[in-house]
Design a protein around this motif. Structure first.
Motif, PDB file in Angstrom:
ATOM      1  N   CYS A   1      53.857  92.153  47.538  1.00 39.06           N
ATOM      2  CA  CYS A   1      53.576  90.811  48.052  1.00 39.06           C
ATOM      3  C   CYS A   1      53.795  90.769  49.559  1.00 39.06           C
ATOM      4  CB  CYS A   1      54.479  89.769  47.389  1.00 39.06           C
ATOM      5  SG  CYS A   1      54.112  89.493  45.661  1.00 39.06           S
ATOM      6  N   PHE A   2      54.890  91.421  50.004  1.00 37.99           N
ATOM      7  CA  PHE A   2      55.184  91.432  51.439  1.00 37.99           C
ATOM      8  C   PHE A   2      54.055  92.118  52.206  1.00 37.99           C
ATOM      9  CE2 PHE A   2      56.780  93.625  55.190  1.00 37.99           C
ATOM     10  CZ  PHE A   2      57.322  92.563  55.897  1.00 37.99           C
ATOM     11  N   VAL A   3      53.621  93.275  51.712  1.00 34.58           N
ATOM     12  CA  VAL A   3      52.554  94.019  52.400  1.00 34.58           C
ATOM     13  C   VAL A   3      51.292  93.177  52.474  1.00 34.58           C
ATOM     14  CG1 VAL A   3      51.061  96.040  52.268  1.00 34.58           C
ATOM     15  CG2 VAL A   3      53.493  96.266  51.772  1.00 34.58           C
ATOM     16  N   LEU A   4      50.983  92.518  51.358  1.00 36.73           N
ATOM     17  CA  LEU A   4      49.803  91.657  51.315  1.00 36.73           C
ATOM     18  C   LEU A   4      49.907  90.562  52.378  1.00 36.73           C
ATOM     19  CD1 LEU A   4      47.435  91.879  49.336  1.00 36.73           C
ATOM     20  CD2 LEU A   4      48.384  89.919  48.111  1.00 36.73           C
ATOM     21  N   ALA A   5      51.073  89.922  52.456  1.00 30.72           N
ATOM     22  CA  ALA A   5      51.253  88.854  53.427  1.00 30.72           C
ATOM     23  C   ALA A   5      51.179  89.396  54.847  1.00 30.72           C
ATOM     24  CB  ALA A   5      52.593  88.161  53.200  1.00 30.72           C
ATOM     25  N   LEU A   6      51.752  90.591  55.042  1.00 29.23           N
ATOM     26  CA  LEU A   6      51.749  91.193  56.378  1.00 29.23           C
ATOM     27  C   LEU A   6      50.318  91.448  56.831  1.00 29.23           C
ATOM     28  CD1 LEU A   6      53.803  92.316  58.487  1.00 29.23           C
ATOM     29  CD2 LEU A   6      53.405  94.556  57.506  1.00 29.23           C
ATOM     30  N   LEU A   7      49.462  91.829  55.889  1.00 29.34           N
ATOM     31  CA  LEU A   7      48.079  92.133  56.251  1.00 29.34           C
ATOM     32  C   LEU A   7      47.231  90.869  56.339  1.00 29.34           C
ATOM     33  CD1 LEU A   7      47.427  95.312  54.093  1.00 29.34           C
ATOM     34  CD2 LEU A   7      47.917  95.188  56.540  1.00 29.34           C
ATOM     35  N   ALA A   8      47.394  89.966  55.345  1.00 29.19           N
ATOM     36  CA  ALA A   8      46.390  88.915  55.177  1.00 29.19           C
ATOM     37  C   ALA A   8      46.919  87.500  55.361  1.00 29.19           C
ATOM     38  CB  ALA A   8      45.749  89.049  53.802  1.00 29.19           C
ATOM     39  N   SER A   9      48.133  87.341  55.882  1.00 30.78           N
ATOM     40  CA  SER A   9      48.617  85.980  56.109  1.00 30.78           C
ATOM     41  C   SER A   9      47.670  85.246  57.052  1.00 30.78           C
ATOM     42  CB  SER A   9      50.014  86.035  56.728  1.00 30.78           C
ATOM     43  OG  SER A   9      50.228  84.897  57.516  1.00 30.78           O
ATOM     44  N   PRO A  10      47.347  83.958  56.733  1.00 33.84           N
ATOM     45  CA  PRO A  10      46.355  83.237  57.519  1.00 33.84           C
ATOM     46  C   PRO A  10      46.713  83.173  59.007  1.00 33.84           C
ATOM     47  CG  PRO A  10      47.137  81.933  55.643  1.00 33.84           C
ATOM     48  CD  PRO A  10      47.883  83.207  55.623  1.00 33.84           C
ATOM     49  N   LYS A  11      48.010  83.113  59.310  1.00 34.63           N
ATOM     50  CA  LYS A  11      48.380  82.919  60.708  1.00 34.63           C
ATOM     51  C   LYS A  11      48.927  84.194  61.347  1.00 34.63           C
ATOM     52  CE  LYS A  11      50.613  79.507  63.617  1.00 34.63           C
ATOM     53  NZ  LYS A  11      51.518  78.366  63.600  1.00 34.63           N
ATOM     54  N   HIS A  12      49.775  84.926  60.580  1.00 37.70           N
ATOM     55  CA  HIS A  12      50.466  86.061  61.174  1.00 37.70           C
ATOM     56  C   HIS A  12      49.974  87.407  60.669  1.00 37.70           C
ATOM     57  CE1 HIS A  12      53.251  83.143  62.780  1.00 37.70           C
ATOM     58  NE2 HIS A  12      53.348  82.620  61.580  1.00 37.70           N
ATOM     59  N   GLY A  13      48.939  87.416  59.776  1.00 40.29           N
ATOM     60  CA  GLY A  13      48.498  88.667  59.177  1.00 40.29           C
ATOM     61  C   GLY A  13      47.831  89.587  60.184  1.00 40.29           C
ATOM     62  N   LEU A  14      47.991  90.889  59.979  1.00 46.99           N
ATOM     63  CA  LEU A  14      47.408  91.856  60.903  1.00 46.99           C
ATOM     64  C   LEU A  14      45.884  91.818  60.844  1.00 46.99           C
ATOM     65  CD1 LEU A  14      49.711  94.961  60.404  1.00 46.99           C
ATOM     66  CD2 LEU A  14      49.690  93.323  62.281  1.00 46.99           C
ATOM     67  N   LEU A  15      45.356  91.791  59.601  1.00 47.42           N
ATOM     68  CA  LEU A  15      43.902  91.803  59.446  1.00 47.42           C
ATOM     69  C   LEU A  15      43.292  90.525  59.994  1.00 47.42           C
ATOM     70  CD1 LEU A  15      43.403  93.377  55.908  1.00 47.42           C
ATOM     71  CD2 LEU A  15      43.133  94.429  58.157  1.00 47.42           C
ATOM     72  N   THR A  16      43.900  89.368  59.641  1.00 41.80           N
ATOM     73  CA  THR A  16      43.344  88.099  60.087  1.00 41.80           C
ATOM     74  C   THR A  16      43.387  87.996  61.613  1.00 41.80           C
ATOM     75  OG1 THR A  16      45.479  87.245  59.396  1.00 41.80           O
ATOM     76  CG2 THR A  16      43.591  86.634  58.071  1.00 41.80           C
ATOM     77  N   ARG A  17      44.474  88.519  62.194  1.00 38.19           N
ATOM     78  CA  ARG A  17      44.568  88.474  63.659  1.00 38.19           C
ATOM     79  C   ARG A  17      43.474  89.320  64.286  1.00 38.19           C
ATOM     80  NH1 ARG A  17      50.826  88.744  65.226  1.00 38.19           N
ATOM     81  NH2 ARG A  17      50.505  90.843  64.514  1.00 38.19           N
ATOM     82  N   ARG A  18      43.235  90.482  63.678  1.00 40.27           N
ATOM     83  CA  ARG A  18      42.204  91.368  64.216  1.00 40.27           C
ATOM     84  C   ARG A  18      40.827  90.720  64.100  1.00 40.27           C
ATOM     85  NH1 ARG A  18      42.938  97.545  63.553  1.00 40.27           N
ATOM     86  NH2 ARG A  18      44.544  96.866  64.973  1.00 40.27           N
ATOM     87  N   LEU A  19      40.566  90.116  62.919  1.00 41.83           N
ATOM     88  CA  LEU A  19      39.282  89.441  62.711  1.00 41.83           C
ATOM     89  C   LEU A  19      39.088  88.337  63.737  1.00 41.83           C
ATOM     90  CD1 LEU A  19      38.890  89.128  58.851  1.00 41.83           C
ATOM     91  CD2 LEU A  19      37.500  90.456  60.451  1.00 41.83           C
ATOM     92  N   ARG A  20      40.173  87.565  63.962  1.00 44.65           N
ATOM     93  CA  ARG A  20      40.081  86.441  64.891  1.00 44.65           C
ATOM     94  C   ARG A  20      39.742  86.934  66.292  1.00 44.65           C
ATOM     95  NH1 ARG A  20      44.580  83.152  63.027  1.00 44.65           N
ATOM     96  NH2 ARG A  20      45.811  84.588  64.229  1.00 44.65           N
ATOM     97  N   ARG A  21      40.329  88.097  66.655  1.00 44.18           N
ATOM     98  CA  ARG A  21      40.064  88.626  67.979  1.00 44.18           C
ATOM     99  C   ARG A  21      38.584  89.020  68.129  1.00 44.18           C
ATOM    100  NH1 ARG A  21      43.992  93.117  68.760  1.00 44.18           N
ATOM    101  NH2 ARG A  21      45.415  91.749  67.647  1.00 44.18           N
ATOM    102  N   ARG A  22      38.008  89.530  67.026  1.00 44.34           N
ATOM    103  CA  ARG A  22      36.607  89.982  67.096  1.00 44.34           C
ATOM    104  C   ARG A  22      35.652  88.800  67.205  1.00 44.34           C
ATOM    105  NH1 ARG A  22      36.522  94.860  63.648  1.00 44.34           N
ATOM    106  NH2 ARG A  22      37.579  96.369  64.981  1.00 44.34           N
ATOM    107  N   THR A  23      35.957  87.740  66.444  1.00 47.66           N
ATOM    108  CA  THR A  23      35.036  86.603  66.416  1.00 47.66           C
ATOM    109  C   THR A  23      35.696  85.390  67.041  1.00 47.66           C
ATOM    110  OG1 THR A  23      35.865  86.065  64.240  1.00 47.66           O
ATOM    111  CG2 THR A  23      33.824  87.327  64.332  1.00 47.66           C
ATOM    112  N   PRO A  24      35.568  85.246  68.365  1.00 44.70           N
ATOM    113  CA  PRO A  24      36.200  84.106  69.026  1.00 44.70           C
ATOM    114  C   PRO A  24      35.616  82.792  68.530  1.00 44.70           C
ATOM    115  CG  PRO A  24      34.845  85.399  70.568  1.00 44.70           C
ATOM    116  CD  PRO A  24      34.783  86.091  69.261  1.00 44.70           C
TER     117      PRO A  24
END
Lengths: 296, 388
Positions: free
Chosen positions: A272-295
């Motif tokens: 669960c922690f790993v999932l949150a670390l990757l995909a949390s809406p605000k602090h997730g690594l993946l979501t942050r990366r996606l946000r950076r790509r699509t301003p």
């Protein structure tokens, strides 16, 4: 027979869920106060207390064992606090000095005096969640209830009481101890109350479900929740929820693959922690990366 | 060696290698406030040991050590990685990795217990330490690994120290900060993997932290902290293992308790920094303040025990008798008043005084700390201030 297995499963899941609830109520405060590892320290430091109870009263009955363990848990916490307050070392170093010493004392006690009775470090002292259903107390009328369930229900109630009654105070002193002190909230006293609650929770849960699961339930669900929200009340609720997910899914996996129940529950929480670390809406690594790509 | 039987000699040598290595390498963790990384790495070696056992099928020590080291390294890098995402603080990152890896280890252990043969017995001993079962080959492996790690620290001492204390400065002068941090973490993992076998995973923490705490108490300069930590680690390792052998007790716990005692002695008694030392200095300072207060106003009523003690001390020095201050006492009181006047002059006009170098004023001895010229200027300034 099938019914018995099913009801055993329910007892195990409910007991693990109670541990998750008790820990989820306190864990967020530990994580926010940056003393998460105190729970690990306490889990080791209680050993001499258990050995001392055995030496003096020759008993492994739950109540004296919990009292002895709790005494050393509090000793450990206060010792760490005293070393930290000396200003000579950071609190992590203080933790790392105190608990190995107490644990060593316990190990020496076991090998020197309690070897004959096989006071086994893993299962006898710290409990194994798979055995919980076999230790029932009679409520009268032939209705048996797992003893660990009763003890943990009481602990959950106490923690709930502490957290709801002192919610504002705990919140204020957690986020800003200096502010807490200026409005006369006595952060020192609140912090000690919290630490004592952690010690009591940990000790009563070790005895039923083992130390690993308790340390995991105190840290991992709270850390997961911290990744998912900025609000303390949501964080506490999420921590309890993640703990329950770990309890239910972990038990299912453990039965399916015939492995350690506590270990599987811990692994689900970690997942669960790993999932949150990757995909949390605000602090997730993946979501942050996606946000950076699509301003936006 | 040491007039001990062969097996005990092996244990003592192992403890010595462990003490030096973990003493030096632990310093980098403790000073970064990651003391408990060792704890997490130690717990994290369990799944590595299990996987190595499952792959190799036998308990051959180098293979298990490689498994332990690989898992420990992965865990350590995960901790640093989780920390770097920003939201999760170091202690929580350590706790999450510790719980996750240890849970995995427990699951693997139950899997091994249900499938493999009786040869798996004793894998758990990795967690509690089995120094008595230490073999000569283990000590050789430990010495090679530890020696290599110490050599690396010796060669890269400067770069590592700079990165440790000021990583942004280290980056600005072109040091590969990230690589150095990974290297530091890797070296720490080496120390932990070495120690797990001798003192056990849970107790390994103490061997990383005790030498640094002691060395910090004894040394002011970081240059000295590393070697002192190494020596302290060696002393703790040898003393603990010899004591354990004599008393027929488990080695790990005895080493840890010896280390804890030495650390507490250093915390209490270390010259300059010890708790008792500081308390006594504070008491001396308080007594001097009381004495000065009595000198300034000898006729004030005696209110407390401290006052009475101050009077006794003044009498003993011949500065006070039944009629009040003696001649010597009056002289001392004048000197004191003069010193105080000079100090308030410094506080008021100090900024105007032209000092040759930057000097630190000492409130009790301004003349000594600032020099005669500056004091003469101050007297002029304060006299002028009073006139104007």
């Amino acid at each position: 027979m099938g019914d018995a297995v099913l009801s055993d499963s329910i007892v195990i899941i409910v007991v693990a869920g109670l541990v998750a609830t008790a820990c989820g109520l306190l864990g967020p405060f530990l994580v926010l106060r940056r003393i998460a590892l105190l729970s690990d320290a306490v889990s080791h430091a209680v050993l001499p207390g258990i050995v001392a109870v055995w030496l003096v009263w020759q008993t492994r009955a739950p109540l004296p064992v919990v009292v002895g363990a709790a005494a050393f848990a509090v000793l450990c916490v206060l010792g760490i606090d005293a070393l930290r307050a000396s200003g000579l070392m950071a609190s992590d170093a203080a933790i790392a000095l105190v608990f190995p010493a107490l644990f060593s004392l316990g190990v020496l006690g076991v090998t020197r005096f309690a070897d004959g009775i096989h006071l086994d470090l893993d299962s006898t002292i710290y409990g194994e969640i798979a055995f919980v259903p076999f230790d029932a107390i009679d409520l009268g009328g032939g209705v048996g209830v797992a003893r660990a369930g009763v003890v943990l229900a009481v602990v959950v109630l106490l923690n709930l009481l502490l957290v709801t009654l002192l919610w504002k105070e705990l919140k204020a002193t957690t986020f800003d101890p200096a502010f807490g002190a200026t409005v006369r909230l006595r952060p020192q006293l609140l912090s000690r109350l919290l630490l004592i609650a952690v010690a009591v929770t940990a000790v009563s849960a070790f005895e039923a479900v083992g130390a690993i699961l308790v340390v995991t339930m105190l840290i991992v669900p709270a850390a997961t929740a911290y990744l998912l929200t900025d609000r303390l009340v949501v964080m506490v609720a999420l921590a309890v929820g993640v703990g329950w997910v770990g309890a239910i899914a972990g038990h299912t996996l453990a039965i399916a693959y015939d492995s350690s129940i506590a270990g599987a529950m811990g692994l689900v929480c970690a997942a669960c922690f790993v999932l949150a670390l990757l995909a949390s809406p605000k602090h997730g690594l993946l979501t942050r990366r996606l946000r950076r790509r699509t301003p936006a | 060696m040491f007039g001990l039987p062969y097996t005990d000699t092996v244990v003592v040598l192992g403890a010595l290698v462990l003490g030096v290595t973990s003493g030096v390498l632990g310093t980098f963790a403790v000073l970064r406030q990651r003391s408990l990384v060792g704890d997490a790495v130690a717990h994290s070696t369990l799944p590595g040991v299990c996987v190595a056992f499952l792959v190799a099928g036998v308990k051959d020590v180098p293979g298990l050590l490689v498994g332990a080291a690989a898992a420990g390294l992965v865990a350590a890098l995960l901790m640093v990685g989780i920390e770097r995402t920003g939201r999760i603080k170091p202690d929580t990152a350590i706790g999450v990795v510790l719980s996750g890896f240890f849970s995995l280890g427990v699951v693997l252990l139950t899997h091994i217990a249900s499938t493999a043969d009786a040869d798996q017995a004793g894998l758990e001993n990795y967690l509690f330490g089995q120094a008595a079962g230490l073999l000569e080959t283990d000590v050789v492996v430990m010495a090679v690994l530890g020696g290599t790690a110490l050599l690396v620290v010796g060669v890269l001492r400067r770069a590592l120290t700079t990165t440790l204390f000021d990583s942004s400065y280290a980056g600005s002068i072109g040091l590969p900060v990230r690589a150095l941090e990974v290297l530091m973490t890797g070296l720490l993992v080496v120390a932990v993997v070495i120690g797990v076998r001798v003192v056990g995973a849970i107790l390994m923490v103490a061997m990383l932290v005790v030498p640094t705490v002691v060395a910090r108490q004894l040394a002011d300069r970081f240059t000295w902290v590393l070697p002192i930590a190494g020596v302290v680690g060696a002393v703790v390792g040898i003393t603990g293992s010899l004591l354990a052998t004599r008393a027929a007790l488990p080695t790990g716990p005895v080493i840890v308790l010896v280390g804890f005692s030495i650390a507490m002695l250093a915390v209490l008694l270390a010259p300059g920094r010890g708790v008792l030392w500081r308390a006594s200095r504070l008491a001396t300072r308080r007594r001097r303040v009381r004495r000065d207060a009595v000198l300034v106003s000898p006729d004030a009523p005696v209110r407390s025990l401290a006052d009475r003690l101050a009077r006794t001390s003044l009498r003993r020095d011949g500065l006070l008798d039944d009629d009040g201050l003696t001649a010597a006492g009056r002289r001392a009181a004048e000197e004191l008043a003069d010193r105080r006047a000079l100090w308030s002059a410094w506080l008021e006009h100090g900024a105007l005084v032209d000092l040759p170098d930057a000097r630190e004023p000492d409130p009790t001895d301004l003349r000594g700390s600032l020099g005669d010229d500056a004091v003469a200027q101050l007297r002029l300034l304060s006299a002028g201030g009073r006139r104007g």
